[in-house]
Motif scaffolding. Sequence first.
Motif, PDB file in Angstrom:
ATOM      1  N   LEU A 100       0.824  -1.209   0.000  1.00  0.00           N
ATOM      2  CA  LEU A 100       0.000   0.000   0.000  1.00  0.00           C
ATOM      3  C   LEU A 100       0.862   1.264   0.000  1.00  0.00           C
ATOM      4  O   LEU A 100       0.633   2.185  -0.789  1.00  0.00           O
ATOM      5  N   VAL A 101       1.868   1.314   0.859  1.00  0.00           N
ATOM      6  CA  VAL A 101       2.763   2.479   0.930  1.00  0.00           C
ATOM      7  C   VAL A 101       3.534   2.625  -0.381  1.00  0.00           C
ATOM      8  O   VAL A 101       3.687   3.737  -0.900  1.00  0.00           O
ATOM      9  N   ALA A 102       4.005   1.508  -0.941  1.00  0.00           N
ATOM     10  CA  ALA A 102       4.752   1.564  -2.201  1.00  0.00           C
ATOM     11  C   ALA A 102       3.877   2.120  -3.330  1.00  0.00           C
ATOM     12  O   ALA A 102       4.318   2.971  -4.106  1.00  0.00           O
ATOM     13  N   MET A 103       2.632   1.653  -3.401  1.00  0.00           N
ATOM     14  CA  MET A 103       1.728   2.140  -4.459  1.00  0.00           C
ATOM     15  C   MET A 103       1.409   3.622  -4.248  1.00  0.00           C
ATOM     16  O   MET A 103       1.388   4.402  -5.198  1.00  0.00           O
ATOM     17  N   ARG A 104       1.163   4.018  -3.016  1.00  0.00           N
ATOM     18  CA  ARG A 104       0.766   5.397  -2.708  1.00  0.00           C
ATOM     19  C   ARG A 104       1.893   6.391  -2.990  1.00  0.00           C
ATOM     20  O   ARG A 104       1.666   7.495  -3.447  1.00  0.00           O
ATOM     21  N   THR A 105       3.122   5.983  -2.717  1.00  0.00           N
ATOM     22  CA  THR A 105       4.248   6.919  -2.840  1.00  0.00           C
ATOM     23  C   THR A 105       5.079   6.718  -4.095  1.00  0.00           C
ATOM     24  O   THR A 105       5.920   7.552  -4.419  1.00  0.00           O
ATOM     25  N   GLY A 106       4.897   5.573  -4.782  1.00  0.00           N
ATOM     26  CA  GLY A 106       5.647   5.324  -6.004  1.00  0.00           C
ATOM     27  C   GLY A 106       7.064   4.823  -5.776  1.00  0.00           C
ATOM     28  O   GLY A 106       7.871   4.828  -6.702  1.00  0.00           O
ATOM     29  N   VAL A 107       7.372   4.384  -4.556  1.00  0.00           N
ATOM     30  CA  VAL A 107       8.705   3.849  -4.276  1.00  0.00           C
ATOM     31  C   VAL A 107       8.672   2.328  -4.376  1.00  0.00           C
ATOM     32  O   VAL A 107       7.606   1.728  -4.450  1.00  0.00           O
ATOM     33  N   ASP A 108       9.861   1.703  -4.365  1.00  0.00           N
ATOM     34  CA  ASP A 108       9.885   0.246  -4.399  1.00  0.00           C
ATOM     35  C   ASP A 108       9.503  -0.306  -3.018  1.00  0.00           C
ATOM     36  O   ASP A 108       9.461   0.426  -2.023  1.00  0.00           O
ATOM     37  N   GLU A 109       9.203  -1.594  -2.964  1.00  0.00           N
ATOM     38  CA  GLU A 109       8.713  -2.204  -1.726  1.00  0.00           C
ATOM     39  C   GLU A 109       9.768  -2.188  -0.614  1.00  0.00           C
ATOM     40  O   GLU A 109       9.430  -2.050   0.558  1.00  0.00           O
ATOM     41  N   GLU A 110      11.032  -2.319  -0.963  1.00  0.00           N
ATOM     42  CA  GLU A 110      12.086  -2.290   0.064  1.00  0.00           C
ATOM     43  C   GLU A 110      12.124  -0.927   0.760  1.00  0.00           C
ATOM     44  O   GLU A 110      12.202  -0.839   1.988  1.00  0.00           O
ATOM     45  N   THR A 111      12.015   0.153  -0.026  1.00  0.00           N
ATOM     46  CA  THR A 111      12.002   1.500   0.546  1.00  0.00           C
ATOM     47  C   THR A 111      10.760   1.704   1.393  1.00  0.00           C
ATOM     48  O   THR A 111      10.816   2.300   2.480  1.00  0.00           O
ATOM     49  N   ALA A 112       9.624   1.198   0.906  1.00  0.00           N
ATOM     50  CA  ALA A 112       8.371   1.313   1.663  1.00  0.00           C
ATOM     51  C   ALA A 112       8.478   0.562   2.987  1.00  0.00           C
ATOM     52  O   ALA A 112       8.044   1.057   4.037  1.00  0.00           O
ATOM     53  N   ARG A 113       9.068  -0.643   2.969  1.00  0.00           N
ATOM     54  CA  ARG A 113       9.238  -1.435   4.196  1.00  0.00           C
ATOM     55  C   ARG A 113      10.124  -0.674   5.190  1.00  0.00           C
ATOM     56  O   ARG A 113       9.831  -0.603   6.378  1.00  0.00           O
ATOM     57  N   GLU A 114      11.216  -0.097   4.696  1.00  0.00           N
ATOM     58  CA  GLU A 114      12.116   0.650   5.571  1.00  0.00           C
ATOM     59  C   GLU A 114      11.397   1.835   6.210  1.00  0.00           C
ATOM     60  O   GLU A 114      11.577   2.122   7.400  1.00  0.00           O
ATOM     61  N   ALA A 115      10.569   2.535   5.419  1.00  0.00           N
ATOM     62  CA  ALA A 115       9.831   3.679   5.958  1.00  0.00           C
ATOM     63  C   ALA A 115       8.829   3.221   7.014  1.00  0.00           C
ATOM     64  O   ALA A 115       8.671   3.871   8.056  1.00  0.00           O
ATOM     65  N   LEU A 116       8.165   2.106   6.775  1.00  0.00           N
ATOM     66  CA  LEU A 116       7.218   1.575   7.758  1.00  0.00           C
ATOM     67  C   LEU A 116       7.940   1.157   9.035  1.00  0.00           C
ATOM     68  O   LEU A 116       7.467   1.423  10.144  1.00  0.00           O
ATOM     69  N   GLU A 117       9.085   0.495   8.894  1.00  0.00           N
ATOM     70  CA  GLU A 117       9.849   0.074  10.067  1.00  0.00           C
ATOM     71  C   GLU A 117      10.330   1.279  10.865  1.00  0.00           C
ATOM     72  O   GLU A 117      10.298   1.277  12.097  1.00  0.00           O
ATOM     73  N   ALA A 118      10.748   2.320  10.163  1.00  0.00           N
ATOM     74  CA  ALA A 118      11.225   3.528  10.843  1.00  0.00           C
ATOM     75  C   ALA A 118      10.098   4.240  11.581  1.00  0.00           C
ATOM     76  O   ALA A 118      10.341   4.990  12.531  1.00  0.00           O
ATOM     77  N   ASN A 119       8.852   3.996  11.139  1.00  0.00           N
ATOM     78  CA  ASN A 119       7.695   4.649  11.756  1.00  0.00           C
ATOM     79  C   ASN A 119       6.818   3.663  12.518  1.00  0.00           C
ATOM     80  O   ASN A 119       5.603   3.861  12.646  1.00  0.00           O
ATOM     81  N   ASP A 120       7.427   2.596  13.008  1.00  0.00           N
ATOM     82  CA  ASP A 120       6.737   1.575  13.820  1.00  0.00           C
ATOM     83  C   ASP A 120       5.461   1.046  13.170  1.00  0.00           C
ATOM     84  O   ASP A 120       4.468   0.795  13.841  1.00  0.00           O
ATOM     85  N   GLY A 121       5.466   0.916  11.833  1.00  0.00           N
ATOM     86  CA  GLY A 121       4.341   0.329  11.119  1.00  0.00           C
ATOM     87  C   GLY A 121       3.190   1.285  10.864  1.00  0.00           C
ATOM     88  O   GLY A 121       2.152   0.887  10.348  1.00  0.00           O
ATOM     89  N   ASP A 122       3.334   2.560  11.212  1.00  0.00           N
ATOM     90  CA  ASP A 122       2.268   3.543  11.015  1.00  0.00           C
ATOM     91  C   ASP A 122       2.224   3.948   9.542  1.00  0.00           C
ATOM     92  O   ASP A 122       3.168   4.553   9.019  1.00  0.00           O
TER      93      ASP A 122
END
Length: 131
Positions: A100-122
């Motif tokens: 969902l984050v990858a589609m919304r922001t246009g980044v790859d899934e690895e970058t989206a996962r890192e952003a989610l991890e950095a924000n405690d899954g929010d």
Amino acid sequence: MFGGGGGGMNPRKMKQMMEQMGINMDDIDAEEVIIRTPDEELVFTDAEVQLMEAQGQKTYQVVGEPESRERDATADADEADEADAEAGDDSVVDADDVELVAMRTGVDEETAREALEANDGDLADAVDHLE
């Protein structure tokens, strides 16, 4: 309920009535069906499978004689470990959230996962972080 007499109803007429009620049935050309329970696997190798869809609900009917196989506890543990490794379950991040984050922001899934991890899954914070 359908038709009168002991002869039953014409299959074509039955299909027409079901379609009028919004019920669709299709045969599925299945090669194998496996039902896993905690103790065994029921394996149908020559099964007839029908899909019935009514009111948005899908029901699968499996007709055949299954072979029963005892489940191997070590194989199940190996499969679970592989699934965990593929899904990255060592993190607090859900795979659907990553997508969902990858589609919304246009980044790859690895970058989206890192952003989610950095924000405690929010989700909202991860999207804000990437935008």
